[in-house]
Design a protein around this motif. Structure first.
Motif, mmCIF file in Angstrom:
data_model
loop_
_atom_site.group_PDB
_atom_site.id
_atom_site.type_symbol
_atom_site.label_atom_id
_atom_site.label_comp_id
_atom_site.label_asym_id
_atom_site.label_seq_id
_atom_site.Cartn_x
_atom_site.Cartn_y
_atom_site.Cartn_z
ATOM 1 N N ALA A 12 0.828 -1.204 0.000
ATOM 2 C CA ALA A 12 0.000 0.000 0.000
ATOM 3 C C ALA A 12 0.866 1.259 0.000
ATOM 4 C CB ALA A 12 -0.929 -0.003 1.209
ATOM 5 N N ALA A 13 1.925 1.259 0.794
ATOM 6 C CA ALA A 13 2.824 2.422 0.821
ATOM 7 C C ALA A 13 3.537 2.591 -0.517
ATOM 8 C CB ALA A 13 3.835 2.262 1.948
ATOM 9 N N PHE A 14 3.944 1.490 -1.130
ATOM 10 C CA PHE A 14 4.591 1.565 -2.431
ATOM 11 C C PHE A 14 3.616 2.084 -3.487
ATOM 12 C CE2 PHE A 14 5.901 -0.510 -6.463
ATOM 13 C CZ PHE A 14 7.088 0.189 -6.647
ATOM 14 N N GLY A 15 2.372 1.656 -3.425
ATOM 15 C CA GLY A 15 1.365 2.159 -4.352
ATOM 16 C C GLY A 15 1.125 3.643 -4.178
ATOM 17 N N ALA A 16 1.057 4.111 -2.930
ATOM 18 C CA ALA A 16 0.888 5.541 -2.690
ATOM 19 C C ALA A 16 2.094 6.329 -3.202
ATOM 20 C CB ALA A 16 0.684 5.798 -1.200
ATOM 21 N N PHE A 17 3.289 5.774 -3.036
ATOM 22 C CA PHE A 17 4.500 6.419 -3.528
ATOM 23 C C PHE A 17 4.498 6.502 -5.050
ATOM 24 C CE2 PHE A 17 8.969 5.920 -4.945
ATOM 25 C CZ PHE A 17 9.445 7.149 -4.514
ATOM 26 N N VAL A 18 4.128 5.424 -5.708
ATOM 27 C CA VAL A 18 4.082 5.423 -7.175
ATOM 28 C C VAL A 18 3.001 6.383 -7.673
ATOM 29 C CG1 VAL A 18 3.603 3.990 -9.201
ATOM 30 C CG2 VAL A 18 5.048 3.118 -7.381
ATOM 31 N N GLY A 19 1.876 6.438 -6.983
ATOM 32 C CA GLY A 19 0.836 7.399 -7.353
ATOM 33 C C GLY A 19 1.309 8.829 -7.220
ATOM 34 N N THR A 20 2.074 9.116 -6.178
ATOM 35 C CA THR A 20 2.632 10.453 -6.004
ATOM 36 C C THR A 20 3.651 10.764 -7.088
ATOM 37 O OG1 THR A 20 2.287 10.277 -3.621
ATOM 38 C CG2 THR A 20 3.811 11.976 -4.384
ATOM 39 N N LEU A 21 4.487 9.788 -7.432
ATOM 40 C CA LEU A 21 5.439 9.995 -8.522
ATOM 41 C C LEU A 21 4.719 10.229 -9.845
ATOM 42 C CD1 LEU A 21 8.289 7.414 -7.865
ATOM 43 C CD2 LEU A 21 8.338 9.883 -7.555
ATOM 44 N N TYR A 22 3.631 9.526 -10.060
ATOM 45 C CA TYR A 22 2.855 9.713 -11.280
ATOM 46 C C TYR A 22 2.281 11.127 -11.324
ATOM 47 C CZ TYR A 22 -0.104 8.408 -15.205
ATOM 48 O OH TYR A 22 -0.686 8.328 -16.439
ATOM 49 N N ARG A 23 1.855 11.628 -10.171
ATOM 50 C CA ARG A 23 1.337 12.994 -10.109
ATOM 51 C C ARG A 23 2.425 14.004 -10.437
ATOM 52 N NH1 ARG A 23 1.626 16.857 -5.978
ATOM 53 N NH2 ARG A 23 0.278 18.583 -6.461
ATOM 54 N N LEU A 24 3.635 13.770 -9.925
ATOM 55 C CA LEU A 24 4.724 14.701 -10.190
ATOM 56 C C LEU A 24 5.155 14.689 -11.643
ATOM 57 C CD1 LEU A 24 6.882 14.156 -6.989
ATOM 58 C CD2 LEU A 24 5.365 16.070 -7.527
ATOM 59 N N SER A 25 4.912 13.591 -12.337
ATOM 60 C CA SER A 25 5.293 13.524 -13.741
ATOM 61 C C SER A 25 4.242 14.146 -14.656
ATOM 62 C CB SER A 25 5.538 12.070 -14.154
ATOM 63 O OG SER A 25 4.327 11.359 -14.171
ATOM 64 N N ARG A 26 3.076 14.457 -14.133
ATOM 65 C CA ARG A 26 2.020 15.065 -14.937
ATOM 66 C C ARG A 26 2.249 16.564 -15.062
ATOM 67 N NH1 ARG A 26 -1.775 11.536 -17.214
ATOM 68 N NH2 ARG A 26 -3.403 13.018 -16.804
ATOM 69 N N ARG A 27 1.384 17.226 -15.796
ATOM 70 C CA ARG A 27 1.528 18.669 -15.985
ATOM 71 C C ARG A 27 1.297 19.403 -14.659
ATOM 72 N NH1 ARG A 27 -2.837 16.618 -17.998
ATOM 73 N NH2 ARG A 27 -4.875 17.371 -17.375
ATOM 74 N N PRO A 28 1.975 20.504 -14.455
ATOM 75 C CA PRO A 28 1.818 21.234 -13.186
ATOM 76 C C PRO A 28 0.434 21.866 -13.069
ATOM 77 C CG PRO A 28 3.233 22.437 -14.693
ATOM 78 C CD PRO A 28 2.940 21.118 -15.339
ATOM 79 N N GLY A 29 0.000 22.020 -11.842
ATOM 80 C CA GLY A 29 -1.285 22.648 -11.577
ATOM 81 C C GLY A 29 -2.468 21.734 -11.811
ATOM 82 N N HIS A 30 -2.263 20.445 -11.765
ATOM 83 C CA HIS A 30 -3.362 19.503 -11.995
ATOM 84 C C HIS A 30 -4.329 19.546 -10.822
ATOM 85 C CE1 HIS A 30 -5.453 15.697 -12.676
ATOM 86 N NE2 HIS A 30 -5.097 15.862 -13.938
ATOM 87 N N GLU A 31 -5.610 19.467 -11.115
ATOM 88 C CA GLU A 31 -6.624 19.496 -10.064
ATOM 89 C C GLU A 31 -6.627 18.177 -9.302
ATOM 90 O OE1 GLU A 31 -7.555 19.719 -13.366
ATOM 91 O OE2 GLU A 31 -7.513 21.873 -13.553
ATOM 92 N N ARG A 32 -7.107 18.216 -8.109
ATOM 93 C CA ARG A 32 -7.268 17.052 -7.221
ATOM 94 C C ARG A 32 -5.958 16.276 -7.032
ATOM 95 N NH1 ARG A 32 -12.192 14.419 -10.312
ATOM 96 N NH2 ARG A 32 -10.502 14.295 -11.790
ATOM 97 N N PRO A 33 -4.951 16.877 -6.423
ATOM 98 C CA PRO A 33 -3.663 16.181 -6.296
ATOM 99 C C PRO A 33 -3.705 14.990 -5.351
ATOM 100 C CG PRO A 33 -3.604 18.249 -5.106
ATOM 101 C CD PRO A 33 -4.907 18.218 -5.861
ATOM 102 N N LEU A 34 -4.590 14.978 -4.365
ATOM 103 C CA LEU A 34 -4.662 13.860 -3.429
ATOM 104 C C LEU A 34 -5.218 12.598 -4.095
ATOM 105 C CD1 LEU A 34 -4.180 13.054 -0.488
ATOM 106 C CD2 LEU A 34 -6.528 13.735 -0.007
ATOM 107 N N LEU A 35 -5.927 12.766 -5.182
ATOM 108 C CA LEU A 35 -6.503 11.628 -5.893
ATOM 109 C C LEU A 35 -5.424 10.650 -6.346
ATOM 110 C CD1 LEU A 35 -9.100 10.412 -7.265
ATOM 111 C CD2 LEU A 35 -8.332 11.622 -9.300
ATOM 112 N N PHE A 36 -4.283 11.158 -6.784
ATOM 113 C CA PHE A 36 -3.211 10.299 -7.267
ATOM 114 C C PHE A 36 -2.685 9.401 -6.151
ATOM 115 C CE2 PHE A 36 -3.302 13.685 -10.331
ATOM 116 C CZ PHE A 36 -3.066 13.037 -11.523
#
Length: 94
Positions: A12-36
């Motif tokens: 679960a922690a690894f999945g949350a980490f990968v989701g956060t990394l995926y968010r950082l690789s997306r375009r800046p200013g994306h809505e709903r950052p906690l969703l990732f």
């Protein structure tokens, strides 16, 4: 039971980490950052359950778990993920 709790928490922690990394690789200013992060957390838990099912049925190797988690995060946040809501641009001619 305790033998399942630690790997579940780690997946679960690894999945949350990968989701956060995926968010950082997306375009800046994306809505709903906690969703990732939340989707990554759920993908980690689901990946762990799928891996345990595969271990019990076919004897799957341990290295398959991180691949399952990364694939699910990519799938759920990429092609099957939430559609990004872009503001409509009104044309001056309309």
């Amino acid at each position: 039971m305790q033998a399942l709790i630690l790997p579940l928490a780690m997946a679960a922690a690894f999945g949350a980490f990968v989701g956060t990394l995926y968010r950082l690789s997306r375009r800046p200013g994306h809505e709903r950052p906690l969703l990732f992060t939340l989707v990554g957390l759920v993908a980690g838990i689901t990946g762990f359950l799928l891996h345990q099912l595969l271990v019990w049925v076919t004897g799957a190797p341990a290295w398959l778990l991180p691949l399952l988690v990364v694939f699910q995060v990519w799938l759920w946040l990429g092609p099957l993920g939430p559609a990004s809501r872009r503001p409509r641009q009104d044309h001056p001619g309309r």
